[in-house]
Design a protein around this motif. Structure first.
Motif, PDB file in Angstrom:
ATOM      1  N   THR A   1      14.474   6.503   7.714  1.00  0.00           N
ATOM      2  CA  THR A   1      14.302   7.456   8.807  1.00  0.00           C
ATOM      3  C   THR A   1      13.743   6.751  10.044  1.00  0.00           C
ATOM      4  N   PHE A   2      14.066   7.332  11.198  1.00  0.00           N
ATOM      5  CA  PHE A   2      13.482   6.912  12.475  1.00  0.00           C
ATOM      6  C   PHE A   2      12.993   8.185  13.160  1.00  0.00           C
ATOM      7  N   GLU A   3      11.777   8.603  12.824  1.00  0.00           N
ATOM      8  CA  GLU A   3      11.232   9.868  13.314  1.00  0.00           C
ATOM      9  C   GLU A   3      10.690   9.645  14.728  1.00  0.00           C
TER      10      GLU A   3
ATOM     11  N   PRO B   1       7.701   8.039  22.512  1.00  0.00           N
ATOM     12  CA  PRO B   1       6.879   6.826  22.635  1.00  0.00           C
ATOM     13  C   PRO B   1       6.822   5.997  21.358  1.00  0.00           C
ATOM     14  N   ALA B   2       7.240   6.590  20.232  1.00  0.00           N
ATOM     15  CA  ALA B   2       7.127   5.891  18.951  1.00  0.00           C
ATOM     16  C   ALA B   2       8.199   6.388  17.995  1.00  0.00           C
ATOM     17  N   VAL B   3       8.448   5.595  16.957  1.00  0.00           N
ATOM     18  CA  VAL B   3       9.234   6.065  15.817  1.00  0.00           C
ATOM     19  C   VAL B   3       8.439   5.766  14.554  1.00  0.00           C
ATOM     20  N   VAL B   4       8.401   6.736  13.662  1.00  0.00           N
ATOM     21  CA  VAL B   4       7.827   6.521  12.340  1.00  0.00           C
ATOM     22  C   VAL B   4       8.973   6.167  11.396  1.00  0.00           C
ATOM     23  N   ILE B   5       8.879   5.003  10.788  1.00  0.00           N
ATOM     24  CA  ILE B   5       9.927   4.539   9.872  1.00  0.00           C
ATOM     25  C   ILE B   5       9.479   4.790   8.439  1.00  0.00           C
ATOM     26  N   TYR B   6      10.383   5.401   7.674  1.00  0.00           N
ATOM     27  CA  TYR B   6      10.119   5.639   6.256  1.00  0.00           C
ATOM     28  C   TYR B   6      11.369   5.273   5.468  1.00  0.00           C
ATOM     29  N   THR B   7      11.197   4.454   4.442  1.00  0.00           N
ATOM     30  CA  THR B   7      12.343   3.913   3.710  1.00  0.00           C
ATOM     31  C   THR B   7      12.583   4.629   2.377  1.00  0.00           C
ATOM     32  N   ALA B   8      12.365   5.941   2.361  1.00  0.00           N
ATOM     33  CA  ALA B   8      12.652   6.754   1.173  1.00  0.00           C
ATOM     34  C   ALA B   8      11.965   6.177  -0.068  1.00  0.00           C
ATOM     35  N   ASN B   9      10.719   5.762   0.112  1.00  0.00           N
ATOM     36  CA  ASN B   9      10.005   5.040  -0.947  1.00  0.00           C
ATOM     37  C   ASN B   9       9.843   5.850  -2.235  1.00  0.00           C
TER      38      ASN B   9
ATOM     39  N   LEU C   1       0.819  -1.211   0.000  1.00  0.00           N
ATOM     40  CA  LEU C   1       0.000   0.000   0.000  1.00  0.00           C
ATOM     41  C   LEU C   1       0.852   1.260   0.000  1.00  0.00           C
ATOM     42  N   ARG C   2       1.959   1.234   0.778  1.00  0.00           N
ATOM     43  CA  ARG C   2       2.809   2.410   0.913  1.00  0.00           C
ATOM     44  C   ARG C   2       4.103   2.282   0.113  1.00  0.00           C
ATOM     45  N   ASN C   3       4.220   1.222  -0.700  1.00  0.00           N
ATOM     46  CA  ASN C   3       5.413   0.995  -1.521  1.00  0.00           C
ATOM     47  C   ASN C   3       6.673   0.896  -0.667  1.00  0.00           C
ATOM     48  N   GLY C   4       6.524   0.314   0.526  1.00  0.00           N
ATOM     49  CA  GLY C   4       7.652   0.161   1.439  1.00  0.00           C
ATOM     50  C   GLY C   4       7.209   0.433   2.860  1.00  0.00           C
ATOM     51  N   LEU C   5       8.164   0.661   3.736  1.00  0.00           N
ATOM     52  CA  LEU C   5       7.851   1.019   5.114  1.00  0.00           C
ATOM     53  C   LEU C   5       7.536   2.508   5.191  1.00  0.00           C
ATOM     54  N   ASP C   6       6.393   2.824   5.765  1.00  0.00           N
ATOM     55  CA  ASP C   6       5.965   4.212   5.998  1.00  0.00           C
ATOM     56  C   ASP C   6       4.978   4.162   7.149  1.00  0.00           C
ATOM     57  N   HIS C   7       5.458   3.672   8.317  1.00  0.00           N
ATOM     58  CA  HIS C   7       4.562   3.263   9.395  1.00  0.00           C
ATOM     59  C   HIS C   7       5.095   3.662  10.770  1.00  0.00           C
TER      60      HIS C   7
END
Length: 331
Positions: free
Chosen positions: A298-300, A272-280, A239-245
């Protein structure tokens, strides 16, 4: 005797403000470069090798918004319909991502910050400050932001965001550095202390609360290559073409360990959280032409995005002190 070193170099002017590249160096051939444009982490150099995705020149960062290393705020991420419900009232923020709000509008990563430098035997430090006035980008409250980058001789790079607002407001910033450890991120091994993640919809916003990572592509509790998740048949990945969660951290430290063939990055945080995004979305075009999809990750570190308009988790009371802490260690 002071061993750690700080320096800066002016490379341009934007809207009457000096643009500067700051360098912090330790005694173990590690240095970091920071821009006062966006309080941006530009480079992390170990023996001259860059551990993060960087543009070719400091001048490139203000030419188009790409979030590489920036301090993104007041909100990093999406708000559904751009709305914030507080009690019986609903406040409207600018809509700039379909029907939603994303990344603060003309965010703090696009502003020129003031800075001062200091060095001791133990650390080299940059303090950056920015004043965001009431009403800017539709947000309430005069907001004073203070970001710290501090490098020590154990190759720890500490990053802090501190802020205070004089009015009730919402605030959920994050640093948006893409790590690659000198390799492609999809080849790296990722271990993370997160037992739950948030499934998202087509718009990238959470849909149904937390889901267990166990038995899914999102399980990094024991460590695995990022490529294993990206190559899975999981519908969320497609759905997100990679990690974007968003991943909900379980409180055990370190929060994240990223290992490559030559280097390791270990991250601790009070988020409390990290949003991971793999430069999709990277596609070897524009100023990021050197990079394609999955070249960085990224580890937001932030509060997880809300599925609706209840933003109580990221609501700041007047004069309440906000502090986000991160430490990245490189070896």
């Amino acid at each position: 005797m002071i061993k750690m070193k700080t320096s800066f170099n002016k490379y341009g002017v934007l809207a009457g403000h000096d643009l500067c590249e700051i360098t912090l160096s330790n005694d173990h051939n590690m240095s970091v470069k920071i821009l006062n444009y966006g309080a941006t982490l530009e480079k992390v150099l170990l023996n001259g090798e860059d551990m993060i995705l960087s543009l070719a020149k400091p001048e490139d960062y203000s030419k188009e918004r790409n979030f590489l290393g920036g301090t993104v705020g007041r909100i990093c991420g999406r708000l559904r319909l751009g709305q914030w419900r507080h009690g019986q009232q609903i406040w409207q923020l600018p809509v700039n991502d379909g029907k939603n709000h994303i990344h603060g509008g003309h965010g703090t990563d696009m502003e020129v910050w003031h800075f001062k430098l200091s060095a001791t035997e133990q650390s080299a430090r940059a303090d950056l400050t920015y004043f965001d006035p009431d009403g800017h980008n539709g947000f309430f409250g005069n907001l004073r932001l203070h970001v710290v980058y501090e490098l020590d001789n154990e190759n720890n790079l500490r990053y802090e965001i501190n802020c205070v607002s004089d009015q009730l407001t919402v605030f959920n910033p994050a640093n948006h550095t893409y790590f690659n450890l000198g390799e492609s991120a999809k080849e790296l091994n990722l271990q993370m202390n997160a037992d739950y993640y948030l499934p998202v919809g087509a718009d990238g916003l959470p849909t149904s609360g937390m889901a267990k990572v166990a038995g899914t592509a999102f399980d990094f509790t024991k460590g695995k290559r990022v490529k294993e998740a990206l190559d899975s048949d999981d519908e969320q990945i497609k759905l997100r073409n990679g990690l974007d969660h968003p991943f909900i951290l379980n409180g055990n430290q370190p929060a994240v360990v990223l290992r490559g063939q030559k280097h390791t990055m270990t991250m601790t945080t009070n988020a409390p959280a990290v949003v991971i995004y793999t430069a999709n979305h990277f596609n070897h075009q524009g100023l990021t032409a050197a990079y394609g999809a999955y070249d960085g990750i990224t580890f937001e570190a932030q509060c997880p995005p809300a599925s609706g308009t209840d933003l109580s988790e990221i609501t700041l009371l007047p004069f309440e002190h906000y502090q986000r802490k991160i430490c990245w260690n490189f070896e």
